[in-house]
Design a protein around this motif. Structure first.
Motif, PDB file in Angstrom:
ATOM      1  N   PHE A 136     -29.935 -24.458  47.939  1.00  0.00           N
ATOM      2  CA  PHE A 136     -29.021 -24.933  46.982  1.00  0.00           C
ATOM      3  C   PHE A 136     -29.092 -23.845  45.829  1.00  0.00           C
ATOM      4  CE2 PHE A 136     -28.324 -26.855  42.626  1.00  0.00           C
ATOM      5  CZ  PHE A 136     -26.768 -26.966  42.726  1.00  0.00           C
ATOM      6  N   HIS A 137     -30.480 -23.665  45.254  1.00  0.00           N
ATOM      7  CA  HIS A 137     -30.550 -22.922  44.082  1.00  0.00           C
ATOM      8  C   HIS A 137     -30.550 -21.590  44.766  1.00  0.00           C
ATOM      9  CE1 HIS A 137     -32.323 -21.437  40.340  1.00  0.00           C
ATOM     10  NE2 HIS A 137     -33.340 -20.629  40.898  1.00  0.00           N
ATOM     11  N   GLY A 138     -30.959 -21.129  45.803  1.00  0.00           N
ATOM     12  CA  GLY A 138     -30.514 -19.693  46.181  1.00  0.00           C
ATOM     13  C   GLY A 138     -29.299 -19.318  46.412  1.00  0.00           C
ATOM     14  N   ARG A 139     -28.559 -20.392  46.856  1.00  0.00           N
ATOM     15  CA  ARG A 139     -27.016 -20.063  47.173  1.00  0.00           C
ATOM     16  C   ARG A 139     -26.464 -20.145  45.776  1.00  0.00           C
ATOM     17  NH1 ARG A 139     -24.882 -24.799  50.977  1.00  0.00           N
ATOM     18  NH2 ARG A 139     -22.867 -23.439  51.021  1.00  0.00           N
ATOM     19  N   VAL A 140     -26.848 -20.753  44.753  1.00  0.00           N
ATOM     20  CA  VAL A 140     -26.076 -20.819  43.579  1.00  0.00           C
ATOM     21  C   VAL A 140     -26.214 -19.282  42.877  1.00  0.00           C
ATOM     22  CG1 VAL A 140     -26.130 -21.387  41.067  1.00  0.00           C
ATOM     23  CG2 VAL A 140     -26.217 -23.239  42.930  1.00  0.00           C
ATOM     24  N   LEU A 141     -27.474 -18.813  42.960  1.00  0.00           N
ATOM     25  CA  LEU A 141     -27.831 -17.663  42.241  1.00  0.00           C
ATOM     26  C   LEU A 141     -27.113 -16.313  43.057  1.00  0.00           C
ATOM     27  CD1 LEU A 141     -31.689 -17.981  41.786  1.00  0.00           C
ATOM     28  CD2 LEU A 141     -29.743 -18.339  39.966  1.00  0.00           C
ATOM     29  N   GLU A 142     -27.046 -16.520  44.282  1.00  0.00           N
ATOM     30  CA  GLU A 142     -26.560 -15.728  45.207  1.00  0.00           C
ATOM     31  C   GLU A 142     -24.743 -15.370  44.732  1.00  0.00           C
ATOM     32  OE1 GLU A 142     -25.492 -14.214  49.788  1.00  0.00           O
ATOM     33  OE2 GLU A 142     -26.451 -16.139  49.152  1.00  0.00           O
ATOM     34  N   PHE A 143     -24.186 -16.598  44.663  1.00  0.00           N
ATOM     35  CA  PHE A 143     -22.917 -16.666  44.387  1.00  0.00           C
ATOM     36  C   PHE A 143     -22.438 -16.111  42.913  1.00  0.00           C
ATOM     37  CE2 PHE A 143     -19.125 -19.398  42.666  1.00  0.00           C
ATOM     38  CZ  PHE A 143     -18.116 -18.897  43.670  1.00  0.00           C
ATOM     39  N   LEU A 144     -23.351 -16.721  41.956  1.00  0.00           N
ATOM     40  CA  LEU A 144     -23.256 -16.212  40.724  1.00  0.00           C
ATOM     41  C   LEU A 144     -23.472 -14.671  40.361  1.00  0.00           C
ATOM     42  CD1 LEU A 144     -24.374 -19.400  38.572  1.00  0.00           C
ATOM     43  CD2 LEU A 144     -21.878 -18.927  39.416  1.00  0.00           C
ATOM     44  N   ASN A 145     -23.996 -14.156  41.445  1.00  0.00           N
ATOM     45  CA  ASN A 145     -24.385 -12.460  41.188  1.00  0.00           C
ATOM     46  C   ASN A 145     -23.283 -11.967  41.672  1.00  0.00           C
ATOM     47  OD1 ASN A 145     -26.132 -10.673  40.539  1.00  0.00           O
ATOM     48  ND2 ASN A 145     -26.788 -10.444  42.454  1.00  0.00           N
ATOM     49  N   HIS A 146     -21.976 -12.265  41.447  1.00  0.00           N
ATOM     50  CA  HIS A 146     -20.936 -11.429  41.990  1.00  0.00           C
ATOM     51  C   HIS A 146     -19.607 -11.237  40.842  1.00  0.00           C
ATOM     52  CE1 HIS A 146     -22.655 -12.431  45.783  1.00  0.00           C
ATOM     53  NE2 HIS A 146     -21.875 -11.577  46.456  1.00  0.00           N
ATOM     54  N   GLY A 147     -20.211 -10.929  39.772  1.00  0.00           N
ATOM     55  CA  GLY A 147     -19.571 -10.426  38.676  1.00  0.00           C
ATOM     56  C   GLY A 147     -18.441 -11.472  38.337  1.00  0.00           C
ATOM     57  N   CYS A 148     -18.837 -12.703  37.818  1.00  0.00           N
ATOM     58  CA  CYS A 148     -18.122 -13.831  37.248  1.00  0.00           C
ATOM     59  C   CYS A 148     -17.628 -13.606  35.753  1.00  0.00           C
ATOM     60  CB  CYS A 148     -18.840 -15.391  37.551  1.00  0.00           C
ATOM     61  SG  CYS A 148     -19.503 -15.350  39.209  1.00  0.00           S
ATOM     62  N   THR A 149     -16.618 -13.503  35.476  1.00  0.00           N
ATOM     63  CA  THR A 149     -16.249 -13.506  34.100  1.00  0.00           C
ATOM     64  C   THR A 149     -16.654 -14.667  33.406  1.00  0.00           C
ATOM     65  OG1 THR A 149     -13.867 -13.938  34.750  1.00  0.00           O
ATOM     66  CG2 THR A 149     -14.509 -11.852  34.297  1.00  0.00           C
ATOM     67  N   VAL A 150     -16.291 -15.936  34.127  1.00  0.00           N
ATOM     68  CA  VAL A 150     -16.513 -17.202  33.813  1.00  0.00           C
ATOM     69  C   VAL A 150     -17.013 -18.009  34.817  1.00  0.00           C
ATOM     70  CG1 VAL A 150     -14.041 -17.938  33.672  1.00  0.00           C
ATOM     71  CG2 VAL A 150     -15.651 -19.226  32.287  1.00  0.00           C
ATOM     72  N   GLN A 151     -17.693 -18.917  34.742  1.00  0.00           N
ATOM     73  CA  GLN A 151     -18.303 -19.733  35.907  1.00  0.00           C
ATOM     74  C   GLN A 151     -17.888 -21.117  35.524  1.00  0.00           C
ATOM     75  OE1 GLN A 151     -22.103 -18.066  35.515  1.00  0.00           O
ATOM     76  NE2 GLN A 151     -23.280 -20.001  34.977  1.00  0.00           N
ATOM     77  N   PHE A 152     -17.367 -21.928  36.577  1.00  0.00           N
ATOM     78  CA  PHE A 152     -16.718 -23.143  36.366  1.00  0.00           C
ATOM     79  C   PHE A 152     -17.628 -23.985  37.443  1.00  0.00           C
ATOM     80  CE2 PHE A 152     -13.138 -20.878  34.730  1.00  0.00           C
ATOM     81  CZ  PHE A 152     -12.639 -21.554  33.669  1.00  0.00           C
ATOM     82  N   TYR A 153     -17.692 -25.252  37.211  1.00  0.00           N
ATOM     83  CA  TYR A 153     -18.120 -26.236  38.143  1.00  0.00           C
ATOM     84  C   TYR A 153     -17.096 -27.621  38.216  1.00  0.00           C
ATOM     85  CZ  TYR A 153     -22.346 -23.716  36.663  1.00  0.00           C
ATOM     86  OH  TYR A 153     -22.992 -22.838  36.143  1.00  0.00           O
ATOM     87  N   MET A 154     -16.945 -28.044  39.588  1.00  0.00           N
ATOM     88  CA  MET A 154     -16.381 -29.363  39.797  1.00  0.00           C
ATOM     89  C   MET A 154     -17.321 -30.260  40.600  1.00  0.00           C
ATOM     90  SD  MET A 154     -12.451 -28.168  40.331  1.00  0.00           S
ATOM     91  CE  MET A 154     -11.388 -27.512  39.387  1.00  0.00           C
ATOM     92  N   THR A 155     -17.160 -31.393  40.561  1.00  0.00           N
ATOM     93  CA  THR A 155     -17.904 -32.310  41.580  1.00  0.00           C
ATOM     94  C   THR A 155     -16.855 -32.888  42.432  1.00  0.00           C
ATOM     95  OG1 THR A 155     -18.003 -34.260  39.823  1.00  0.00           O
ATOM     96  CG2 THR A 155     -19.746 -32.498  39.663  1.00  0.00           C
ATOM     97  N   TRP A 156     -17.277 -33.200  43.560  1.00  0.00           N
ATOM     98  CA  TRP A 156     -16.609 -34.046  44.435  1.00  0.00           C
ATOM     99  C   TRP A 156     -17.460 -34.641  45.565  1.00  0.00           C
ATOM    100  CZ3 TRP A 156     -11.575 -35.232  44.202  1.00  0.00           C
ATOM    101  CH2 TRP A 156     -11.064 -35.872  45.259  1.00  0.00           C
ATOM    102  N   PHE A 157     -17.128 -36.160  45.437  1.00  0.00           N
ATOM    103  CA  PHE A 157     -18.201 -36.764  46.170  1.00  0.00           C
ATOM    104  C   PHE A 157     -17.293 -38.117  47.261  1.00  0.00           C
ATOM    105  CE2 PHE A 157     -21.287 -35.857  43.032  1.00  0.00           C
ATOM    106  CZ  PHE A 157     -21.959 -34.917  43.647  1.00  0.00           C
ATOM    107  N   SER A 158     -16.083 -37.955  47.027  1.00  0.00           N
ATOM    108  CA  SER A 158     -15.085 -38.613  48.094  1.00  0.00           C
ATOM    109  C   SER A 158     -15.244 -37.846  49.292  1.00  0.00           C
ATOM    110  CB  SER A 158     -13.839 -38.903  47.434  1.00  0.00           C
ATOM    111  OG  SER A 158     -13.762 -39.635  46.276  1.00  0.00           O
TER     112      SER A 158
END
Length: 434
Positions: free
Chosen positions: A138-160
């Motif tokens: 998880f942590h590695g994937r998050v860091l990799e994803f956010l390392n692609h020039g995000c002007t703003v970072q959003f989160y949503m959750t979905w457990f259905s």
């Protein structure tokens, strides 16, 4: 004639002569030869046209085999054709794309002791409470994803289930990227981090937007926070989860932990985004105000914007862990946000901004259905135009759809909601059947 030829001829003659004199042997020999030739033909045909399953001893229908191979190839091609710059998502492969209902809905009318017994039996099924091979990335994937020039970072959750992530939720994602084309969105979800989830999000991915469904590592997220001990108590079966589905409260906790660990913007999945969020910092929205004093009387955590490691998020998690109540709707969510900010919101250095209701909750839940209805007459049409002007005046960042109240209602053509979406969407599909 040479001796060798004569010997060979004599041998052939004796064999033929012997078989001719023995009709039974001749018949058996002929039958055996015929059987071998015929059996070989059958085996050859089976091996060419009908593969043989050695495990089940069944002949597999060639059409079914071809269909299975085509499906596998189609999935492999589709699943690995993800956003080129986000290599981790290409590697997320799930062996089975099964959809199971929420196992965390307790039995009706159970006492606390009965509910705890039920919960202890269910604990082995609750993968979200544990770390596994995928969630540990998880942590590695998050860091990799956010390392692609995000002007703003959003989160949503979905457990259905992924299947229940429907057209209404996709409208929220669609309008988010219309307003923030260079933004990044992570959907924290073990059900969307699957082949089915990938297919649902593929229209967004194919347009080059940065979106990632990711299985959370809950023990990692709450490590060294006040919620760590709460999670351990829950995993041990000593904490009563309450009669509200536990995933609702895990969503409340995960949004706080994500904001604390990484900073950014948490957003529920039932919003239509109207305005750029990038200028907001350390903010929550008021759901209602006291008209006499012009002060807020209820906040809501459906949208929260915080810097990484903001101390108020620690206060939120402390309140969650110390006062957790799984029997009251909203107690660990919007009411928690209100309680904590009322108590510590003026702490020096916190610098919290409380945005007015028009920022995110311009229309209350009991009035939302009016925005989905098409105008029936001239007066209705004038009201629609007035409402659109009000919502587009620049003070409303997003409009809450209150899906719990409005999900069963269709968005009608010409309605306020339909016109807002058409003005703020990229894909603009399934508006009227969502």
């Amino acid at each position: 004639m040479s001796t060798k030829k004569m010997s060979q001829k004599k041998f052939d003659y004796r064999l033929l002569s012997r078989t001719a004199k023995n009709p039974i042997f001749s018949t058996i020999s002929f039958a055996a030869i015929f059987f071998l030739i015929y059996a070989d033909s059958i085996v050859s045909n089976l091996s060419i046209t009908n593969p043989f399953d050695l495990k089940s001893n069944e002949i597999i229908d060639p059409h079914e085999t071809q269909k299975t191979q085509e499906t596998a190839l189609e999935f492999e091609t589709t699943f690995n054709s993800t956003v080129p710059s986000i290599s981790t998502q290409e590697k997320v492969v799930e062996e089975e794309d099964s959809e199971t209902q929420d196992p965390l809905i307790p039995p009706d009318n159970a006492s606390k002791d009965e509910r705890l017994m039920w919960f202890r039996r269910k604990l082995p099924e609750l993968e979200i409470l544990q770390s596994n091979k995928l969630s540990q990335k998880f942590h590695g994937r998050v860091l990799e994803f956010l390392n692609h020039g995000c002007t703003v970072q959003f989160y949503m959750t979905w457990f259905s289930t992924a299947q229940s992530f429907g057209k209404r939720e996709l409208l929220a994602v669609d309008t988010l990227f219309k307003v923030h084309p260079q933004g990044c969105l992570m959907i924290i979800s073990n059900t969307m981090d699957t082949r089915r989830g990938y297919r649902i999000l593929k229209p967004i991915i194919d347009r080059g937007f940065k979106i990632l469904a990711i299985t959370p590592d809950l023990p990692f997220l709450v490590k060294n926070t006040p919620a760590e001990a709460w999670l351990e108590e829950l995993k041990s079966g000593r904490k009563d989860p309450g009669n509200i589905p536990l995933f609702n409260n895990l969503s409340n906790l995960i949004r706080l932990a994500m904001l604390y660990k990484y900073g950014g913007i948490y957003l529920d999945t039932d919003f239509i985004i109207l305005k750029d969020f990038s200028g907001l910092r350390n903010s929550v929205g008021a759901q209602s105000m006291d008209p006499a004093t012009n002060t807020w009387n209820r906040l809501n955590g459906a949208v929260m914007i915080f810097d990484i490691n903001h101390p108020l998020l620690i206060d939120f998690m402390q309140e969650f862990a110390s006062t957790f109540n799984g029997n009251k709707w909203g107690f660990n969510g919007p009411y928690l946000v209100s309680r904590v900010i009322e108590r510590v919101g003026n702490t020096p250095g916190y610098n919290i901004t409380i945005l007015p209701p028009k920022a995110f909750y311009a229309v209350d839940w009991f009035k939302i259905k009016g925005l989905l209805k098409k105008p029936e007459n001239e007066a209705d049409s004038q009201w629609v135009e007035h409402k659109l002007a009000e919502l587009n005046n620049g003070e409303t960042y997003a409009l809450h759809l209150w899906n719990k109240r409005s999900r069963e209602l269709k968005i009608e053509e010409g309605s306020v909601m339909a016109r807002l979406i058409l003005d703020h969407c990229v894909i603009c599909e399934h508006i009227y059947d969502s």
